[in-house]
Design a protein around this motif. Structure first.
Motif, mmCIF file in Angstrom:
data_model
loop_
_atom_site.group_PDB
_atom_site.id
_atom_site.type_symbol
_atom_site.label_atom_id
_atom_site.label_comp_id
_atom_site.label_asym_id
_atom_site.label_seq_id
_atom_site.Cartn_x
_atom_site.Cartn_y
_atom_site.Cartn_z
ATOM 1 N N GLY A 67 0.964 -1.213 -0.063
ATOM 2 C CA GLY A 67 -0.072 -0.003 0.101
ATOM 3 C C GLY A 67 0.809 1.154 0.108
ATOM 4 O O GLY A 67 2.262 1.402 -0.067
ATOM 5 N N PRO A 68 0.179 2.287 0.219
ATOM 6 C CA PRO A 68 1.005 3.784 0.245
ATOM 7 C C PRO A 68 1.892 3.647 1.332
ATOM 8 O O PRO A 68 3.006 4.061 1.127
ATOM 9 C CB PRO A 68 -0.161 4.830 0.615
ATOM 10 N N ALA A 69 1.894 2.849 2.349
ATOM 11 C CA ALA A 69 3.027 2.865 3.401
ATOM 12 C C ALA A 69 4.003 1.924 3.133
ATOM 13 O O ALA A 69 5.046 1.859 3.859
ATOM 14 C CB ALA A 69 2.537 2.750 4.662
ATOM 15 N N GLY A 70 3.805 0.978 1.974
ATOM 16 C CA GLY A 70 5.018 0.257 1.736
ATOM 17 C C GLY A 70 4.487 -1.243 1.667
ATOM 18 O O GLY A 70 3.346 -1.572 2.150
ATOM 19 N N PRO A 71 5.505 -2.252 1.358
ATOM 20 C CA PRO A 71 5.145 -3.649 1.640
ATOM 21 C C PRO A 71 5.040 -4.091 3.105
ATOM 22 O O PRO A 71 5.605 -3.599 3.922
ATOM 23 C CB PRO A 71 6.077 -4.204 0.736
ATOM 24 N N ALA A 72 4.228 -4.963 3.460
ATOM 25 C CA ALA A 72 3.976 -5.700 4.788
ATOM 26 C C ALA A 72 3.501 -6.888 4.579
ATOM 27 O O ALA A 72 2.960 -7.452 3.763
ATOM 28 C CB ALA A 72 3.092 -4.785 5.842
ATOM 29 N N GLY A 73 3.845 -7.631 5.873
ATOM 30 C CA GLY A 73 3.518 -8.937 5.761
ATOM 31 C C GLY A 73 3.629 -9.732 6.928
ATOM 32 O O GLY A 73 4.283 -9.193 7.840
ATOM 33 N N SER A 74 2.928 -10.751 7.233
ATOM 34 C CA SER A 74 3.000 -11.563 8.664
ATOM 35 C C SER A 74 2.791 -12.984 8.411
ATOM 36 O O SER A 74 2.068 -13.481 7.499
ATOM 37 C CB SER A 74 1.986 -10.843 9.702
ATOM 38 N N ILE A 75 3.303 -13.452 9.398
ATOM 39 C CA ILE A 75 2.744 -15.122 9.521
ATOM 40 C C ILE A 75 2.649 -15.386 11.035
ATOM 41 O O ILE A 75 3.577 -15.095 11.815
ATOM 42 C CB ILE A 75 3.816 -16.001 8.811
ATOM 43 N N ARG A 76 1.756 -16.056 11.488
ATOM 44 C CA ARG A 76 1.566 -16.616 12.737
ATOM 45 C C ARG A 76 0.978 -17.964 12.962
ATOM 46 O O ARG A 76 0.555 -18.588 11.962
ATOM 47 C CB ARG A 76 0.447 -15.759 13.451
ATOM 48 N N GLY A 77 1.364 -18.843 13.873
ATOM 49 C CA GLY A 77 1.081 -20.375 13.845
ATOM 50 C C GLY A 77 0.855 -20.610 15.481
ATOM 51 O O GLY A 77 1.325 -20.103 16.168
ATOM 52 N N ASP A 78 0.139 -21.688 15.467
ATOM 53 C CA ASP A 78 -0.210 -22.226 16.899
ATOM 54 C C ASP A 78 -0.458 -23.705 16.686
ATOM 55 O O ASP A 78 -1.201 -24.175 15.740
ATOM 56 C CB ASP A 78 -1.347 -21.527 17.212
ATOM 57 N N LEU A 79 0.468 -24.461 17.793
ATOM 58 C CA LEU A 79 0.261 -25.884 17.673
ATOM 59 C C LEU A 79 0.425 -26.536 18.754
ATOM 60 O O LEU A 79 1.132 -26.070 19.724
ATOM 61 C CB LEU A 79 1.620 -26.313 16.620
ATOM 62 N N GLY A 80 -0.602 -27.527 19.049
ATOM 63 C CA GLY A 80 -0.460 -28.018 20.470
ATOM 64 C C GLY A 80 -1.245 -29.356 20.669
ATOM 65 O O GLY A 80 -2.064 -29.730 19.889
ATOM 66 N N VAL A 81 -1.156 -30.005 21.798
ATOM 67 C CA VAL A 81 -1.683 -31.109 22.278
ATOM 68 C C VAL A 81 -2.258 -30.692 23.629
ATOM 69 O O VAL A 81 -1.528 -30.387 24.524
ATOM 70 C CB VAL A 81 -0.896 -32.463 22.222
ATOM 71 N N ASP A 82 -3.417 -30.865 23.734
ATOM 72 C CA ASP A 82 -4.163 -30.792 24.979
ATOM 73 C C ASP A 82 -3.341 -31.045 26.451
ATOM 74 O O ASP A 82 -3.134 -32.512 26.484
ATOM 75 C CB ASP A 82 -5.718 -31.243 25.175
ATOM 76 N N HIS A 83 -2.940 -30.181 27.257
ATOM 77 C CA HIS A 83 -2.363 -30.484 28.461
ATOM 78 C C HIS A 83 -0.834 -31.047 28.490
ATOM 79 O O HIS A 83 -0.401 -31.577 29.365
ATOM 80 C CB HIS A 83 -3.218 -31.050 29.250
ATOM 81 N N VAL A 84 -0.476 -31.277 27.050
ATOM 82 C CA VAL A 84 0.841 -31.783 26.998
ATOM 83 C C VAL A 84 1.999 -30.652 26.378
ATOM 84 O O VAL A 84 2.988 -30.509 27.060
ATOM 85 C CB VAL A 84 0.662 -32.845 25.823
ATOM 86 N N GLY A 125 5.046 -16.128 16.104
ATOM 87 C CA GLY A 125 4.642 -15.072 14.696
ATOM 88 C C GLY A 125 5.811 -14.162 14.496
ATOM 89 O O GLY A 125 6.542 -13.955 15.296
ATOM 90 N N THR A 126 5.576 -13.847 13.199
ATOM 91 C CA THR A 126 6.923 -12.763 12.528
ATOM 92 C C THR A 126 5.929 -11.721 11.819
ATOM 93 O O THR A 126 5.061 -12.208 10.711
ATOM 94 C CB THR A 126 7.798 -13.473 11.816
ATOM 95 N N THR A 127 6.126 -10.538 11.968
ATOM 96 C CA THR A 127 5.649 -9.351 11.176
ATOM 97 C C THR A 127 6.634 -8.558 10.578
ATOM 98 O O THR A 127 7.729 -8.104 11.274
ATOM 99 C CB THR A 127 4.586 -8.666 12.040
ATOM 100 N N SER A 128 6.549 -8.115 9.268
ATOM 101 C CA SER A 128 7.417 -7.520 8.692
ATOM 102 C C SER A 128 6.682 -5.976 8.053
ATOM 103 O O SER A 128 5.814 -6.340 7.151
ATOM 104 C CB SER A 128 8.112 -8.102 7.319
ATOM 105 N N VAL A 129 7.277 -4.960 8.284
ATOM 106 C CA VAL A 129 6.614 -3.797 7.660
ATOM 107 C C VAL A 129 7.812 -2.870 7.222
ATOM 108 O O VAL A 129 8.972 -2.649 7.851
ATOM 109 C CB VAL A 129 5.990 -3.066 8.984
ATOM 110 N N ARG A 130 7.763 -2.966 5.854
ATOM 111 C CA ARG A 130 8.876 -2.014 5.040
ATOM 112 C C ARG A 130 10.442 -2.463 5.495
ATOM 113 O O ARG A 130 11.179 -1.915 5.801
ATOM 114 C CB ARG A 130 8.756 -0.498 5.505
ATOM 115 N N GLY A 131 10.383 -3.825 5.663
ATOM 116 C CA GLY A 131 11.620 -4.467 5.631
ATOM 117 C C GLY A 131 12.071 -4.562 7.207
ATOM 118 O O GLY A 131 13.203 -5.355 7.635
#
Length: 309
Positions: free
Chosen positions: A262-279, A285-291
């Motif tokens: 957009g007008p503010a430049g490139p941006a991107g993000s990735i987030r993840g969640d992985l688990g086994v109940d009570h174990v 996550g990683t977020t990138s805004v204009r490098g």
């Protein structure tokens, strides 16, 4: 305003061209087992249509306003039982036109919009098993004009848009079902002022989602979305987003990615969640805004934190 209803018999319901493939698989054996008498009568067919017009005028202190709305609708429903299975086809169409005019001693403005919509729903039910496919289409256009004598100014605007969407679903026994959804739309228009400035814009968007529910065992789902918006003046906005998640017994996982320009430049993000109940449970996550990167994460075991940043 008028309505009419009629019943027809003696012909086969047509399966819509956009019907879900699964529904066709169910329909073919049912039709093969049916006798000629079952394929003709009884047949439930209902058709209704309406037309309406609403107009009003008002005026006060040298100004006047005129409004008018025209609407037309049509509803067609068809149902047939074939070898114990019920097939239905439900179609709805509508057209709407709206016009508004305002006038004073030194200015005048008008606005009008038109829209056409069509929705269809096709269902096949056999016992507890149900298959549904639905689709919708939209077409609209609108415009406005204005003129002022004191001060001298004026402008005009015109836009048009189109959209389409589909939904498919199959519901089986034991709370097992499969769902799918897709939608696309595009809009464009022009806007000009009395000084000679001309601006144009375009917008497009697409989204989709799929899900599988395995009842007590678990579920899996994914979504996706892309969009683009721009103006002739050079402002541009592009973006996309994807999401995937699921649960199988005590285990679960989820991830989401997004990218934009957009007008503010490139941006991107990735987030993840992985688990086994009570174990064990991990998320990050990683977020990138204009490098520039911004990271976060955590890990826990047996409901106790192990590491985090």
């Amino acid at each position: 305003m008028g309505k009419h209803s009629r019943r027809k018999s003696g012909y086969l319901p047509k399966v819509a061209a956009g019907a879900a493939p699964v529904a066709l698989l169910f329909a073919a054996p049912a039709a093969a087992l049916a006798s000629p008498a079952e394929l003709t009568l009884p047949l439930d067919h209902r058709e209704d249509s309406t037309f309406g017009r609403d107009a009003s005028t008002s005026g006060q202190d040298g100004s006047s306003v005129v409004r008018e709305t025209l609407t037309a609708t049509r509803h067609d429903f068809l149902a047939k039982e074939v070898a114990g299975a019920v097939v239905t086809n439900d179609l709805a169409e509508s057209a709407t036109t709206h016009r508004e005019e305002r006038q004073t001693e030194t200015s005048a403005a008008s606005r009008e919009t038109e829209s056409l919509t069509r929705t269809g729903r096709h269902t096949l039910r056999s016992g507890d098993v149900r298959a549904v496919t639905a689709n919708n289409q939209r077409l609209g256009q609108g415009g406005s004009r204005s003129l002022s004598l004191s001060p001298l100014a004026g402008g005009a605007e015109r836009r048009i848009g189109v959209g389409e969407g589909t939904n498919h679903g199959v519901w089986l026994a034991d709370d097992v079902d499969v769902l799918s959804q897709n939608a696309e739309q595009a809009d464009t228009g022009l806007r000009g002022t009395f000084t000679g400035d001309l601006q144009g814009a375009f917008s497009a968007r697409r989204s989709s989602g799929q899900a599988v529910d395995l009842g007590q065992l678990g579920a899996l789902g994914t979504t996706s979305e892309q969009h683009a918006t721009g103006q002739f003046a050079g402002v541009l906005d592009l973006g996309q987003q994807h999401e995937l998640g699921g649960q199988l017994g005590p285990a679960r996982g989820w991830t989401k990615t997004s990218q934009s320009l957009g007008p503010a430049g490139p941006a991107g993000s990735i987030r993840g969640d992985l688990g086994v109940d009570h174990v064990v449970h991990a998320e990050g996550g990683t977020t990138s805004v204009r490098g520039t990167l911004d990271r976060s994460g955590s890990l826990s075991a047996l409901d106790q934190p192990v590491v985090g940043f």
